[in-house]
Design a protein around this motif. Sequence first.
Motif, mmCIF file in Angstrom:
data_model
loop_
_atom_site.group_PDB
_atom_site.id
_atom_site.type_symbol
_atom_site.label_atom_id
_atom_site.label_comp_id
_atom_site.label_asym_id
_atom_site.label_seq_id
_atom_site.Cartn_x
_atom_site.Cartn_y
_atom_site.Cartn_z
ATOM 1 N N ILE A 3 0.935 -1.203 0.715
ATOM 2 C CA ILE A 3 0.103 0.299 -0.418
ATOM 3 C C ILE A 3 0.334 1.520 0.161
ATOM 4 O O ILE A 3 1.564 1.284 0.634
ATOM 5 C CB ILE A 3 -0.749 -0.140 1.115
ATOM 6 C CG1 ILE A 3 -1.482 -1.685 1.577
ATOM 7 C CG2 ILE A 3 -1.650 1.046 0.921
ATOM 8 C CD1 ILE A 3 -3.063 -1.559 2.198
ATOM 9 N N ILE A 4 0.708 2.363 -0.829
ATOM 10 C CA ILE A 4 1.400 3.127 -0.662
ATOM 11 C C ILE A 4 0.518 4.367 -0.628
ATOM 12 O O ILE A 4 -0.419 4.886 -0.940
ATOM 13 C CB ILE A 4 1.820 3.493 -2.224
ATOM 14 C CG1 ILE A 4 2.393 2.210 -2.936
ATOM 15 C CG2 ILE A 4 2.525 5.044 -2.471
ATOM 16 C CD1 ILE A 4 2.402 2.766 -4.511
ATOM 17 N N ASN A 5 0.178 4.495 0.247
ATOM 18 C CA ASN A 5 -0.376 5.536 0.978
ATOM 19 C C ASN A 5 -0.249 7.320 0.313
ATOM 20 O O ASN A 5 1.517 8.422 1.000
ATOM 21 C CB ASN A 5 0.584 6.368 2.496
ATOM 22 C CG ASN A 5 -1.049 7.565 3.496
ATOM 23 O OD1 ASN A 5 -1.507 7.868 3.143
ATOM 24 N ND2 ASN A 5 -1.051 6.584 4.324
ATOM 25 N N MET A 14 -5.199 6.990 8.310
ATOM 26 C CA MET A 14 -7.253 6.903 7.514
ATOM 27 C C MET A 14 -7.053 5.455 6.626
ATOM 28 O O MET A 14 -7.578 4.883 6.835
ATOM 29 C CB MET A 14 -7.865 8.294 7.265
ATOM 30 C CG MET A 14 -8.483 9.172 8.076
ATOM 31 S SD MET A 14 -9.121 8.665 8.798
ATOM 32 C CE MET A 14 -10.643 8.184 8.760
ATOM 33 N N GLN A 15 -5.834 5.429 6.792
ATOM 34 C CA GLN A 15 -5.679 4.312 5.490
ATOM 35 C C GLN A 15 -5.412 2.796 6.178
ATOM 36 O O GLN A 15 -6.683 2.125 5.248
ATOM 37 C CB GLN A 15 -3.944 4.250 5.544
ATOM 38 C CG GLN A 15 -3.319 2.525 4.059
ATOM 39 C CD GLN A 15 -1.963 2.781 4.579
ATOM 40 O OE1 GLN A 15 -1.317 3.474 4.233
ATOM 41 N NE2 GLN A 15 -1.624 1.809 4.160
ATOM 42 N N ILE A 108 -1.418 -0.878 -4.432
ATOM 43 C CA ILE A 108 -2.589 -0.486 -3.293
ATOM 44 C C ILE A 108 -2.204 0.948 -3.807
ATOM 45 O O ILE A 108 -0.616 1.485 -3.088
ATOM 46 C CB ILE A 108 -3.427 -0.343 -2.044
ATOM 47 C CG1 ILE A 108 -3.921 -1.749 -2.421
ATOM 48 C CG2 ILE A 108 -4.524 0.077 -2.365
ATOM 49 C CD1 ILE A 108 -4.309 -2.614 -3.410
ATOM 50 N N ASN A 109 -2.328 2.583 -3.777
ATOM 51 C CA ASN A 109 -2.578 3.709 -3.549
ATOM 52 C C ASN A 109 -4.134 3.951 -3.236
ATOM 53 O O ASN A 109 -5.228 3.785 -3.508
ATOM 54 C CB ASN A 109 -2.337 4.844 -4.985
ATOM 55 C CG ASN A 109 -1.243 4.396 -6.043
ATOM 56 O OD1 ASN A 109 -1.545 3.269 -6.810
ATOM 57 N ND2 ASN A 109 -0.242 4.679 -5.678
ATOM 58 N N VAL A 120 -9.010 4.527 -3.636
ATOM 59 C CA VAL A 120 -8.185 3.420 -3.313
ATOM 60 C C VAL A 120 -8.015 2.915 -4.622
ATOM 61 O O VAL A 120 -8.994 2.674 -5.524
ATOM 62 C CB VAL A 120 -8.802 2.532 -2.307
ATOM 63 C CG1 VAL A 120 -8.205 0.775 -2.505
ATOM 64 C CG2 VAL A 120 -8.964 2.840 -1.133
ATOM 65 N N ILE A 121 -6.921 2.747 -5.282
ATOM 66 C CA ILE A 121 -6.532 1.922 -6.792
ATOM 67 C C ILE A 121 -5.888 0.664 -6.648
ATOM 68 O O ILE A 121 -4.987 0.759 -5.759
ATOM 69 C CB ILE A 121 -5.655 3.391 -7.684
ATOM 70 C CG1 ILE A 121 -6.381 4.622 -7.474
ATOM 71 C CG2 ILE A 121 -5.246 2.928 -8.922
ATOM 72 C CD1 ILE A 121 -6.217 5.453 -8.806
#
Length: 165
Positions: A3-5, A14-15, A108-109, A120-121
């Motif tokens: 996951i890239i925040n 909030m991720q 995930i972005n 969320v991509i």
Amino acid sequence: MKIINEANEKFKGMQDEICDFLFDFLRKINEIEESTYKRSVELQKNKLKLGIPKHIIGPGENELWDEFKQQLREIIPPHITDKLRQRGFGGSYGDPATYFYIDGDCTINFIMKSATRAVVITHYSKGIDMMHKFVIKNEEGKWLVDAVYYGFESKPDKWSVCAIQ
């Protein structure tokens, strides 16, 4: 899963809350889709034993579709907005399940610029490199999926609207 925040500093925390909500929801859809697919394979085998051609509906197939739709009707509506509900849902099942990548190899972005909306991509490969984009809104203190899009990594700025499967 990586996951890239990319959220604004104020919303980086909030991720987990939002991604956990989304991924748990997608896993539930996957479970129904996988179970339905397995039962469909058994019905196909039975149909062959009975000598019924593939293109003819066999015993239990209509009932399987009805059950599939009913199971989705029980879990999807509480997790989506009215806007997304109008697009319909549950048009297919297969192997792999639509969101198979959630517990596998994907990137995930997580993007959040306001307190009421996140994006969320998901980037994954299914023969070709693909993407899903989920727009998630906070309505009355509850996170809901508001829109779903799909796209291809070869055209990263082109998105097509779709329904939640």
